[in-house]
Write a protein that holds these residues in place. Structure first.
Motif, PDB file in Angstrom:
ATOM      1  N   ASN A   1      18.260  15.552  17.613  1.00 15.97           N
ATOM      2  CA  ASN A   1      17.125  15.289  16.720  1.00 15.97           C
ATOM      3  C   ASN A   1      17.499  14.219  15.692  1.00 15.97           C
ATOM      4  O   ASN A   1      16.713  13.310  15.403  1.00 15.97           O
ATOM      5  N   ALA A   2      18.711  14.314  15.136  1.00 14.63           N
ATOM      6  CA  ALA A   2      19.155  13.328  14.148  1.00 14.63           C
ATOM      7  C   ALA A   2      19.271  11.939  14.761  1.00 14.63           C
ATOM      8  O   ALA A   2      18.866  10.940  14.158  1.00 14.63           O
TER       9      ALA A   2
ATOM     10  N   VAL B   1      15.433  17.609  10.340  1.00  9.32           N
ATOM     11  CA  VAL B   1      16.325  16.493  10.036  1.00  9.32           C
ATOM     12  C   VAL B   1      16.116  16.054   8.594  1.00  9.32           C
ATOM     13  O   VAL B   1      14.973  15.934   8.131  1.00  9.32           O
TER      14      VAL B   1
ATOM     15  N   GLY C   1      20.894  16.393  11.088  1.00  8.08           N
ATOM     16  CA  GLY C   1      20.120  17.450  11.726  1.00  8.08           C
ATOM     17  C   GLY C   1      20.660  18.800  11.286  1.00  8.08           C
ATOM     18  O   GLY C   1      21.883  19.000  11.229  1.00  8.08           O
TER      19      GLY C   1
ATOM     20  N   ALA D   1      20.503  19.845  16.912  1.00 11.05           N
ATOM     21  CA  ALA D   1      20.487  19.129  15.639  1.00 11.05           C
ATOM     22  C   ALA D   1      20.965  17.692  15.786  1.00 11.05           C
ATOM     23  O   ALA D   1      20.399  16.767  15.190  1.00 11.05           O
TER      24      ALA D   1
END
Length: 300
Positions: free
Chosen positions: A287-288, A141, A267, A284
């Motif tokens: 996670n972001a 990230v 991400g 992604a």
């Protein structure tokens, strides 16, 4: 009997409504409509954080991370709202999804948030393409308070293209907040993956610059990648919306009211090369969204 000719109207200062034109024109004066009487930007109390997402996976990730619920405004627009509890008090968070990819649609989403919720902080959250082999691996990230818009360029004869980067930085309080996050968590910060298939793995969170424009980059030898890495060696990722965010903020900085700060959280879902695809969007995006949740106590 009405004998007037021409135009009659009923209005207030320079605003005219209930107009009539022609022979025997008449105006029936009634109460002004609610829509015309309401200035949303003035009457809506400020929410704390306004989040813009582009893809459905991004909005789903933000909804899950911040426990937001769907809400439909009378205008027909959908927003996702909730309260984030902190020791210092509750924060009100609202998220929306733009109609499409790109700078213009992102600016439209920001305007909708401003008119309906007037947030004190903008956050652009979702996926991006990594262009730095060491830091921007898939799943990592990037937290950015610096955006380089790369679309400005001069085209000379014989196909010679000279790009002109436009660099904007978030307001100082946001930069200090992001610096404090990394001071507490390390650079890079290391976090467990946010989907079950990657829960045993760690991803890294880096501060860095975002390159932004209208192009979907799927070529490792792209002139855009070469320009960005030559412009600044800490450009870690690219997207199609951060330039619109920084431009929207810049243009509203001339108004008398407080202008929200902004931050970009991306991400890495691909490496902006020939292997670019959609297979890592969920990883992604989640996670972001998790990193945004960790940043909130620092930003507000």
């Amino acid at each position: 009997m009405t004998t007037n000719r021409g135009i009659t109207n009923y209005g207030n200062n320079n605003t005219f409504s209930n107009n009539a034109i022609g022979k025997r024109a008449q105006v029936s004066v009634g109460a002004p409509s609610q829509e015309s009487a309401t200035d949303l930007s003035e009457e809506v109390s400020a929410w704390d954080i306004g989040v813009v997402t582009i893809l459905s996976e991004e909005l789903q990730a933000v909804r899950s991370a911040l426990d937001l619920e769907r809400h439909k405004e009378p205008s027909g627009l959908y927003f996702y709202r909730g309260t984030h509890s902190m020791p210092s008090g509750d924060l009100r968070v609202v998220a929306t999804q733009s109609q499409s990819q790109g700078q213009r649609s992102a600016m439209g989403a920001l305007e909708n948030l401003r008119r309906h919720y007037n947030p004190r902080l903008w956050a652009l959250v979702g996926v991006g393409g990594g262009i730095h082999d060491e830091h921007a691996r898939i799943g990592n990230v990037i937290v950015s308070t610096d955006v380089i818009y790369y679309e400005n360029r001069k085209i000379n004869g014989k196909g010679d293209v000279r790009r002109r980067g436009e660099h904007r930085q978030a307001p100082a309080p946001v930069v200090h907040a992001v610096n404090a996050y990394f001071a507490d968590n390390g650079t890079p910060a290391r976090i467990r993956g946010q989907i079950p298939s990657h829960a045993a793995e760690e991803f890294s969170v880096y501060p860095g610059l975002i390159g932004s424009g209208e192009a979907v980059i799927a070529d490792r030898e792209s002139d855009i990648r070469q320009f960005l890495t030559g412009y600044h060696e800490k450009v870690l990722a690219v997207d199609m919306e951060a330039g619109g965010l920084s431009q929207y903020w810049q243009e509203h900085s001339v108004h008398g009211e407080n202008n929200p700060g902004w931050v970009v959280v991306r991400g890495v879902s691909d490496n902006a090369d020939e292997k670019k695809g959609h297979g890592f969007h969920e990883l992604a995006a989640r996670n972001a969204a998790h990193v945004l949740r960790e940043l909130v106590p620092y930003l507000c």
